[in-house]
Design an enzyme around this catalytic site. Structure first.
Site, short mmCIF file in Angstrom:
data_model
loop_
_atom_site.label_atom_id
_atom_site.label_comp_id
_atom_site.label_asym_id
_atom_site.label_seq_id
_atom_site.Cartn_x
_atom_site.Cartn_y
_atom_site.Cartn_z
CG ASP A 188 5.23 -8.36 8.55
OD1 ASP A 188 5.09 -7.19 8.94
OD2 ASP A 188 4.68 -9.34 9.10
CE LYS A 217 18.94 -8.70 9.63
NZ LYS A 217 19.00 -9.23 10.97
CD GLU A 224 -7.15 -6.66 6.39
OE1 GLU A 224 -7.95 -6.72 7.33
OE2 GLU A 224 -6.38 -5.70 6.18
CB THR A 258 -4.41 -0.68 6.90
OG1 THR A 258 -3.17 -0.09 6.45
CG2 THR A 258 -5.00 -1.52 5.79
#
Ligand SMILES: C[S@@+](CC[C@H](N)C(=O)[O-])C[C@H]1O[C@@H](n2cnc3c(N)ncnc32)[C@H](O)[C@@H]1O
Length: 206
Positions: free
Chosen positions: A112, A116, A37, A185
């Site tokens: 993540d 930007k 993972e 999760t």
């Protein structure tokens, strides 16, 4: 009275102790299939999956030391001998340490998004990782990716379409949770409770 610290050392692997390429039996002490993972966070997937599949080994890599430690604590509390946590960069591990065709499955959950534009190059799920996964998964190995970010999901789908050895599989059936740990999760729990859409893909290497 302060609670006794939990010994996470049997469940933690540190980069300085590793020499590339690693041999999975050296890490786990057996030759059971290995699932890896990337970005394990606090380790809910690792503990649930390792409990449900005691015949598989689970290796979680988490860049944030604090979360890697939390994940190892969760594993230690449950005494799961088939889990190890590596604090550090999963991209380095994939590129340099994992032997070819040595993984039964890889899991990337809620990577993540780096919103930007100038930060998007920091995204984990990009061409270098896909090339490493193609090398590291055994034929017939599975790749599971989940995100709440529709745009990132589109990028992942488009990227995977350029790697035809990965065949898309039917979407997984998502169960209704019965208790607070009954989620894939920690981020899945948070986002499902918030009612956000969640995008899931399953690929199998041909
Ligand atoms: C949004 S969180 C999701 C955590 C967990 N997968 C979940 O769903 O609860 C993304 C995690 O990936 C970790 N991460 C980001 N880049 C990483 C990398 N290159 N190697 C290992 N972990 C990474 C972050 O530290 C963070 O804990």
């Amino acid at each position: 009275m302060p609670s006794k610290p939990i010994d996470t050392s049997p469940y933690t692997v540190e980069y300085p102790t590793l020499t590339p390429p690693i041999a999975w039996p050296d890490i786990f002490g057996d030759d059971h299939p290995v699932e890896l993972e990337i970005g394990s966070g606090k380790g809910l997937f690792l503990t649930n999956a390792a409990t449900a599949n005691p015949g598989h080994n689970f290796f979680g890599i988490e860049m944030a030391k604090k979360y890697a430690h939390k994940a190892a604590e969760r594993v230690a509390k449950q005494g799961l001998a088939n889990v190890r946590v590596l604090p550090g960069d999963a991209l380095l591990f994939m590129a340099k340490y994992v032997p070819p065709a040595s993984l039964r499955a890889a899991h990337v959950y809620f990577p993540d998004p780096w919103w930007k534009a100038r930060h998007k190059k920091r995204r984990v799920f990009a061409e270098p990782l896909v090339l490493d996964l193609e090398r590291a998964l055994e034929p017939g190995g599975d790749l599971h990716v989940v995100t709440d970010v529709e745009e990132y999901f589109g990028v992942i789908r488009a990227l995977m379409a350029t790697h035809p050895r990965f065949k898309i599989q039917p979407e997984p059936v998502v169960r209704t949770p019965e208790h607070e740990n009954d989620y894939l999760t920690n981020f899945e729990r948070k986002y499902r409770i918030e009612g956000r859409p969640i995008y899931r893909s399953h690929y199998r290497l041909g």
